[in-house]
Enzyme design. Structure first.
Site, PDB file in Angstrom:
ATOM      1  N   ASP A  14       0.723  -1.090   0.150  1.00 33.67           N
ATOM      2  CA  ASP A  14      -0.026   0.065   0.092  1.00 33.67           C
ATOM      3  C   ASP A  14       1.021   1.181  -0.031  1.00 33.67           C
ATOM      4  OD1 ASP A  14      -2.323   1.726   0.643  1.00 33.67           O
ATOM      5  OD2 ASP A  14      -1.427   1.823   2.573  1.00 33.67           O
ATOM      6  N   ASP A  16      -0.153   5.194   0.952  1.00 32.42           N
ATOM      7  CA  ASP A  16      -0.115   6.211   1.979  1.00 32.42           C
ATOM      8  C   ASP A  16      -0.502   5.430   3.365  1.00 32.42           C
ATOM      9  OD1 ASP A  16      -0.690   8.970   2.235  1.00 32.42           O
ATOM     10  OD2 ASP A  16      -2.251   8.829   0.654  1.00 32.42           O
ATOM     11  N   ASP A 213      -1.346  -0.514   5.852  1.00 34.17           N
ATOM     12  CA  ASP A 213      -1.760   0.317   7.181  1.00 34.17           C
ATOM     13  C   ASP A 213      -3.143   0.215   7.676  1.00 34.17           C
ATOM     14  OD1 ASP A 213      -2.325   2.315   5.294  1.00 34.17           O
ATOM     15  OD2 ASP A 213      -2.401   3.749   6.803  1.00 34.17           O
TER      16      ASP A 213
HETATM   17 MG   LIG Z   1      -2.610   3.182   3.561  1.00 33.73          MG
END
Ligand SMILES: [Mg+2]
Length: 260
Positions: A14, A16, A213
């Site tokens: 991922d 961000d 995240d």
């Molecule tokens: Mg993310």
């Protein structure tokens, strides 16, 4: 940076909250990707945002110090295109989206139309140029029985200066007015976007690691598809929220620097 060997054959990250936050690389991101590449481990980056093509994310990563090509980035638009190509070849699409997105579809050979009686499939996407006419065209096509798919279902999209309503609002409007349900959403946590990334990676899912995240998207999607997963604590998830969650990753990392 390290002398150990990566445990997996391929890695999906991922962006961000995992690789960068805004315009800043997260600690260890640059060194970790360089380490994986020096061991010839393929790396693919995932973005759910349909705002920009893969090339824009590749340019950003390169600018921040991780040399990346458009081939290394998979977004929800590409996942949707792979799906449509495989299951609905030759169908004419009506895309509720911004001009850049329409250009992406056209450049990939998809037939686009806004003539109501020619539309085979309505594609809902993020659109800051949304008008009543666009919603009405999609509504009429759906009432005639056109297919109904979407790039993603994020509720809000972070942009310069805050967040604005995303694709979820377009989907909700069309579902409420037509009584139809959106048949497919390509972005996270749909396994479609992860399948597209695995295809790009060229590694069996048993030998790949999904790193992200967000429990509800990155980790859930990896679990659903049977991949090992790694949650990083540099983004939205804290160790407290992890304790309360029924979605549990294979690994928990302080940051991508601890990539196994
Ligand atoms: Mg993310």
């Amino acid at each position: 940076m390290r002398d150990r060997t990566p445990c997996y054959e391929g890695y999906i990250y991922d962006l961000d909250g995992t690789i960068y936050l805004g315009e800043r690389l997260l600690p260890g991101a640059q060194e970790t990707i360089a380490w994986l590449r020096s061991h010839r481990r393929p790396v693919v980056f995932l973005s759910n945002k349909p705002l920009e093509p893969g090339s824009a994310y590749a340019a950003k990563l390169t600018r921040l110090g991780i040399p990346t090509t458009a081939q290394d980035v998979v977004n929800s638009t590409q996942a949707l295109m792979a799906y449509l190509r495989a299951t609905h070849p030759g169908k004419r699409l009506y895309v509720i989206g911004e001009p850049a997105l329409l250009n992406e579809f056209a450049a990939e050979g998809f037939g686009l139309t806004s003539a109501q009686d020619e539309i085979d499939i309505v594609v809902a996407a993020f659109d800051r140029t949304l008008t009543y006419d666009k919603l009405n065209t999609a509504y009429q096509a759906l009432m005639r029985g056109a297919g109904f798919v979407a790039t993603n279902s994020d509720r809000s999209c972070p942009v310069e200066g805050g967040a604005i309503p995303d694709c979820a609002g377009v989907i909700a409007f069309l579902e409420a007015t037509t009584g139809r349900a959106c048949e497919l959403i390509a972005g996270k946590p749909s396994p479609l976007i992860l399948s597209a990334a695995l295809g790009r990676l060229g590694v069996a899912k048993e030998r790949a690691l999904m790193v992200g995240d967000r429990l509800a998207t990155d980790i859930r999607m990896g679990c659903d598809l049977g991949l090992d997963t790694a949650l990083v604590l540099t983004g939205v998830t804290t160790s407290d929220t992890l304790l309360d969650s029924d979605i549990q990753p294979t690994h928990v990392l302080e940051s991508v620097a601890d990539t196994p």
